[in-house]
Design an enzyme around this catalytic site. Structure first.
Site, PDB file in Angstrom:
ATOM      1  N   ARG A 171      -3.255  20.223  -6.487  1.00 39.15           N
ATOM      2  CA  ARG A 171      -4.635  19.785  -6.176  1.00 39.15           C
ATOM      3  C   ARG A 171      -5.086  18.597  -7.031  1.00 39.15           C
ATOM      4  NH1 ARG A 171      -5.491  25.475  -5.928  1.00 39.15           N
ATOM      5  NH2 ARG A 171      -5.342  26.144  -3.765  1.00 39.15           N
ATOM      6  N   LYS A 205      -7.232   4.285  -2.245  1.00 40.27           N
ATOM      7  CA  LYS A 205      -6.802   4.749  -0.920  1.00 40.27           C
ATOM      8  C   LYS A 205      -5.329   5.114  -0.990  1.00 40.27           C
ATOM      9  CE  LYS A 205      -9.834   2.478   2.404  1.00 40.27           C
ATOM     10  NZ  LYS A 205      -9.906   1.469   3.483  1.00 40.27           N
ATOM     11  N   GLU A 214      -2.869 -11.107   2.431  1.00 38.06           N
ATOM     12  CA  GLU A 214      -3.984 -10.302   1.897  1.00 38.06           C
ATOM     13  C   GLU A 214      -4.821 -11.150   0.955  1.00 38.06           C
ATOM     14  OE1 GLU A 214      -5.379  -7.452   2.425  1.00 38.06           O
ATOM     15  OE2 GLU A 214      -3.915  -6.436   3.664  1.00 38.06           O
ATOM     16  N   LYS A 271     -12.277  -6.892  -5.480  1.00 41.59           N
ATOM     17  CA  LYS A 271     -12.049  -5.570  -4.866  1.00 41.59           C
ATOM     18  C   LYS A 271     -12.687  -4.479  -5.723  1.00 41.59           C
ATOM     19  CE  LYS A 271      -9.018  -2.415  -2.599  1.00 41.59           C
ATOM     20  NZ  LYS A 271      -7.823  -2.138  -1.841  1.00 41.59           N
ATOM     21  N   GLU A 288     -15.888   4.009   1.605  1.00 44.88           N
ATOM     22  CA  GLU A 288     -16.025   3.200   2.815  1.00 44.88           C
ATOM     23  C   GLU A 288     -17.117   3.715   3.752  1.00 44.88           C
ATOM     24  OE1 GLU A 288     -12.338   1.368   4.060  1.00 44.88           O
ATOM     25  OE2 GLU A 288     -13.028   1.460   6.117  1.00 44.88           O
ATOM     26  N   ARG A 292     -17.341  -1.368   1.880  1.00 44.70           N
ATOM     27  CA  ARG A 292     -15.892  -1.445   1.649  1.00 44.70           C
ATOM     28  C   ARG A 292     -15.135  -1.914   2.890  1.00 44.70           C
ATOM     29  NH1 ARG A 292     -11.918   2.401  -1.928  1.00 44.70           N
ATOM     30  NH2 ARG A 292      -9.989   1.395  -1.266  1.00 44.70           N
ATOM     31  N   ASN A 338     -11.302  -4.913   5.071  1.00 48.09           N
ATOM     32  CA  ASN A 338     -10.448  -4.896   6.258  1.00 48.09           C
ATOM     33  C   ASN A 338     -10.596  -6.182   7.068  1.00 48.09           C
ATOM     34  OD1 ASN A 338      -9.431  -2.316   5.739  1.00 48.09           O
ATOM     35  ND2 ASN A 338     -11.256  -1.379   6.628  1.00 48.09           N
ATOM     36  N   HIS A 369      -8.083  -7.343   9.703  1.00 51.25           N
ATOM     37  CA  HIS A 369      -7.163  -6.222   9.933  1.00 51.25           C
ATOM     38  C   HIS A 369      -7.232  -5.617  11.328  1.00 51.25           C
ATOM     39  CE1 HIS A 369      -6.513  -6.579   5.679  1.00 51.25           C
ATOM     40  NE2 HIS A 369      -5.703  -5.545   5.644  1.00 51.25           N
ATOM     41  N   HIS A 393      -3.727  -4.713  12.714  1.00 58.95           N
ATOM     42  CA  HIS A 393      -3.261  -3.353  12.990  1.00 58.95           C
ATOM     43  C   HIS A 393      -2.786  -3.224  14.432  1.00 58.95           C
ATOM     44  CE1 HIS A 393      -5.660  -1.580   9.385  1.00 58.95           C
ATOM     45  NE2 HIS A 393      -4.475  -2.017   9.033  1.00 58.95           N
ATOM     46  N   HIS A 424       2.925  -7.199   7.235  1.00 65.12           N
ATOM     47  CA  HIS A 424       1.495  -6.876   7.262  1.00 65.12           C
ATOM     48  C   HIS A 424       0.626  -8.109   6.961  1.00 65.12           C
ATOM     49  CE1 HIS A 424      -2.201  -4.647   6.873  1.00 65.12           C
ATOM     50  NE2 HIS A 424      -2.368  -5.107   5.642  1.00 65.12           N
TER      51      HIS A 424
HETATM   52  N1  GLY Z   1      -7.202  -2.019   1.830  1.00 64.25           N
HETATM   53  C1  GLY Z   1      -8.567  -1.840   2.080  1.00 64.25           C
HETATM   54  C2  GLY Z   1      -9.253  -0.943   1.101  1.00 64.25           C
HETATM   55  O1  GLY Z   1      -8.683  -0.613   0.085  1.00 64.25           O
HETATM   56  O2  GLY Z   1     -10.353  -0.548   1.346  1.00 64.25           O
END
Ligand code: GLY
Length: 334
Positions: free
Chosen positions: A110, A132, A174, A202, A212, A216, A220, A223, A227, A239
């Site tokens: 956990r 993430k 990126e 960031k 998000e 946040r 993206n 993206h 995607h 990517h």
């Molecule tokens: N890669 C996008 C984020 O970390 O929110």
């Protein structure tokens, strides 16, 4: 060494950027950690010395390793070794390793602390920062995961010198995104400072919206198309290359919606070209199918939500004009 912080109250953590940052591992290990499980891939040629008892666990190479089976295998290996919540995981590699290693850290017992040592440009400016984590399902990328912030991130820019050129270029895709999110003069900065500037931005975004709920989503940028192109899979794009095309596409969409003018679209093309990245959709692109895929994007709460530039900067915008989306795609054909 540039030292930054992701400010998240009692879960704040340092990000060190610079040549040799990996050698600072011992000093950022959580206090009291007796053992470190180093998760990496065999193709990653970088060793780290946690300064405590440690063992190396390798996962398969490439994006194919990013699935739940790998998570189960790793958790079983960690259990057999006897890793406890008082120990630490160290993820050394690109986005696949930090996404999988971070997810294992989130769910094993956990939750155990994790330190990320991203060895790719993409990992350093994006994947390893912000918590993430996750793996892919056959139904789509990153569909199973968790928010799990690391204890520290070591962005060793020395590791970038040995990246295959295409992998490096993918990271630049990126990076190009940040030029439109508020990092000024990004292409003119020396590499360490450019990485640090992206991390700083960031960190600020993540601190304001960790999960998000809103802001946040700007990370993206580019993206939605990326995607869709990656889901189509047949185009062989990395990517960051797909993101680069996605940035230009997002600018074409924003222009058609009257959010930005032609000069700003040209600026997108200039930045992408300056990084020697692709800006055209593949010639055999099935545009109708790609537009269908937009609504499957995780950002999409209802209909299609794009992240678009505009007078207030980059922000999420619902778009329900299919003809406009198709027309913007045509503008991105070579
Ligand atoms: N890669 C996008 C984020 O970390 O929110």
């Amino acid at each position: 060494m540039i030292e930054l912080e992701v400010p998240l109250a009692d879960r704040s953590y340092p990000v060190l950027v610079g040549a040799g940052a990996r050698h600072r591992l011992l000093e950022v290990l959580p206090v009291g950690a007796r053992r470190a499980a180093v998760i990496t891939q065999s193709a990653i040629g970088w060793e780290v010395d946690p300064g405590v008892e440690h063992r190396r666990f390798t996962i398969g190479d490439g994006e194919d390793a990013k699935h739940l089976g790998t998570v189960e295998d790793l958790c079983r290996d960690l259990a057999q070794w006897g890793l406890t919540r008082g120990d630490v995981i160290v993820a050394v590699g690109g986005g696949v390793v930090t996404d999988v290693g971070g997810f294992v850290a989130a769910v094993y017992h956990r939750g155990v602390p994790v330190v990320h040592v991203p060895t790719t440009l993409l990992g350093q400016v994006d994947a390893a920062i912000g918590g993430k984590t996750g793996v892919n399902l056959p139904e789509g990328k990153n569909l199973v995961g968790a928010f799990w912030q690391p204890s520290a991130v070591l962005c060793d820019t020395e590791t970038l010198g040995t990246l295959p050129p295409r992998e490096y270029r993918s990271g630049l895709g990126e990076m190009a995104k940040y030029a439109f999110l508020g990092v000024d003069d990004l292409p003119d900065l020396p590499l360490d400072e450019a990485v640090a500037a992206c991390v700083r931005l960031k960190a600020d975004v993540v601190a304001s919206d960790e999960r998000e709920g809103g802001r946040r989503a700007i990370l993206n940028y580019g993206h939605t198309l990326a995607h869709a192109l990656e889901t189509e899979g047949a185009y062989g794009l990395r990517h960051g290359e797909a993101v680069a095309i996605g940035l230009v596409y997002a600018a074409e969409v924003a222009c058609r919606l009257g959010r930005i003018d032609g000069d700003r679209v040209a600026e997108h093309r200039r930045v992408v070209a300056g990084y020697d990245l692709p800006m055209h959709v593949p010639g055999d692109l099935d545009a109708e199918r790609v537009v269908d895929l937009f609504s499957r994007d995780k950002k999409a709460v209802a209909g299609v939500t794009f992240v678009l530039d505009g007078r207030r900067g980059v922000e999420p915008v619902p778009v329900d004009d299919r003809a406009l989306l198709l027309d913007a795609l045509e503008a991105c054909r070579g």
